[in-house]
Design a protein around this motif. Structure first.
Motif, PDB file in Angstrom:
ATOM      1  N   ARG A 179       0.865  -1.192   0.000  1.00  0.00           N
ATOM      2  CA  ARG A 179       0.000   0.000   0.000  1.00  0.00           C
ATOM      3  C   ARG A 179       0.894   1.232   0.000  1.00  0.00           C
ATOM      4  N   GLN A 217       0.334   4.556   0.980  1.00  0.00           N
ATOM      5  CA  GLN A 217      -0.755   5.215   1.701  1.00  0.00           C
ATOM      6  C   GLN A 217      -1.032   6.638   1.219  1.00  0.00           C
ATOM      7  N   ASN A 218       0.012   7.461   1.178  1.00  0.00           N
ATOM      8  CA  ASN A 218      -0.204   8.892   0.918  1.00  0.00           C
ATOM      9  C   ASN A 218      -0.696   9.184  -0.488  1.00  0.00           C
ATOM     10  N   TYR A 219      -0.595   8.200  -1.389  1.00  0.00           N
ATOM     11  CA  TYR A 219      -0.891   8.493  -2.793  1.00  0.00           C
ATOM     12  C   TYR A 219      -2.022   7.657  -3.366  1.00  0.00           C
ATOM     13  N   GLU A 220      -2.831   7.050  -2.483  1.00  0.00           N
ATOM     14  CA  GLU A 220      -4.024   6.359  -2.948  1.00  0.00           C
ATOM     15  C   GLU A 220      -3.729   5.357  -4.064  1.00  0.00           C
ATOM     16  N   GLU A 273       7.431   6.283  -4.275  1.00  0.00           N
ATOM     17  CA  GLU A 273       6.980   7.070  -3.124  1.00  0.00           C
ATOM     18  C   GLU A 273       7.934   8.234  -2.848  1.00  0.00           C
ATOM     19  N   ASP A 326       7.158  12.230  -3.158  1.00  0.00           N
ATOM     20  CA  ASP A 326       7.392  13.146  -2.020  1.00  0.00           C
ATOM     21  C   ASP A 326       8.220  14.347  -2.471  1.00  0.00           C
ATOM     22  N   ARG A 340       6.741  17.573  -4.592  1.00  0.00           N
ATOM     23  CA  ARG A 340       5.760  18.496  -3.996  1.00  0.00           C
ATOM     24  C   ARG A 340       5.994  19.934  -4.487  1.00  0.00           C
ATOM     25  N   GLN A 378       3.405  15.605  -7.069  1.00  0.00           N
ATOM     26  CA  GLN A 378       2.882  14.474  -6.295  1.00  0.00           C
ATOM     27  C   GLN A 378       1.838  13.626  -7.026  1.00  0.00           C
TER      28      GLN A 378
END
Length: 273
Positions: free
Chosen positions: A117, A119-122, A155, A159, A162, A186
């Motif tokens: 997973r 997480q932060n990026y669906e 990931e 990051d 951004r 992102q």
């Protein structure tokens, strides 16, 4: 993903990360209290002996590197192969992992699929781990978590993108294959893995990808990671066709270790695991 053997030890603020492949592995030890890398080693297998089993190659390397058997609070294993793909969470169904991979790799009934997973990026990264290497490691290091190299790579690149509204292409270059990742503030616009033999193959894939995403070789930024250097014919051909070309900036990463810029570019994934 984690594989467990239960053993309760007092905390010693040491973490081990091992990046595994069929041609060898590299590992590094982290001092988690000070967030620095304390040691690092790369081990290449002699793959000329076609009958050698991967478990035996690992077993020999473990014998010669007792550090791998030390006490660690946390062990991370990173699987490196080009058998992975990314799927947005909205389109993801855990019951059909193999079907996502069949478009970009040959899958077999007997393959074991898993996913990370992000997480932060669906989104999720679906891949085929090396089950035999995991089994060897369970017997030799006990419990560990594992992820795919591309999950960590994408990931970190997201990051770092951004507030950067330009489309940027990053190439993670390895012997025999490379990944192209295109990010924009992102968002992951493209991820693909290519096998190559010649510099001409290499530049063809770069320019073809740029064309698909309407990225003009006169204006987009191309950044390199991995085992590529300036005097490499692969770098030279990219330099000829793409105006803005450089190596990914690893100065932040270098604050946490004493290794060269080239090593931080080559082991970008391992050093951030």
């Amino acid at each position: 993903m984690s594989l467990h053997n239960t053993n309760i030890t007092s905390k010693n603020y040491k973490k081990l990360s091992i990046q595994v492949s069929l041609s060898g592995f590299s590992y590094c030890c982290f001092d988690t209290l000070n967030n620095v890398i304390t040691s690092f080693k790369e081990i290449k297998f002699d793959t000329s002996n076609k009958t050698a089993k991967i478990e035996d190659l690992f077993r020999d390397a473990f014998k010669n590197n007792p550090e791998l058997k030390g006490n660690y609070d946390d062990i991370m294993v990173i699987h490196t192969n080009n058998l992975s793909t990314f799927v947005p969470t909205a389109l993801f169904d855990e019951n059909y992992l193999g079907s996502y991979l069949q478009y970009n790799t040959k899958v077999f009934e007997t393959d074991f699929f898993t996913f990370d997973r992000i997480q932060n990026y669906e989104m999720n990264s679906i891949y085929i781990p090396y089950v035999n290497i995991n089994n060897f490691l369970i017997d030799n290091v006990g419990s560990f978590n594992y992820r795919h190299a591309n999950s960590i790579l994408v990931e970190k690149l997201l990051d770092n993108s951004r507030n950067d509204d330009e489309k940027k292409m990053v190439i993670n270059f390895n012997p025999g294959n490379f990944e192209i990742i295109v990010v924009q503030n992102q968002k992951l616009l493209l991820f693909n893995s290519f096998e190559y033999q010649t510099p001409e193959d290499f530049i063809y894939y770069i320019l073809f990808t740029a064309e698909q995403l309407s990225m003009n070789p006169e204006s987009f930024r191309l950044e390199f990671l991995g085992t590529i250097s300036e005097n490499d014919p692969f770098y030279q051909i990219a330099y000829k066709y793409v105006r803005h070309i450089s190596f990914l900036d690893v100065t932040k990463l270098q604050e946490k270790n004493s290794f060269s810029t080239a090593q931080n570019q080559k082991h970008y994934i391992l050093f951030q695991s």
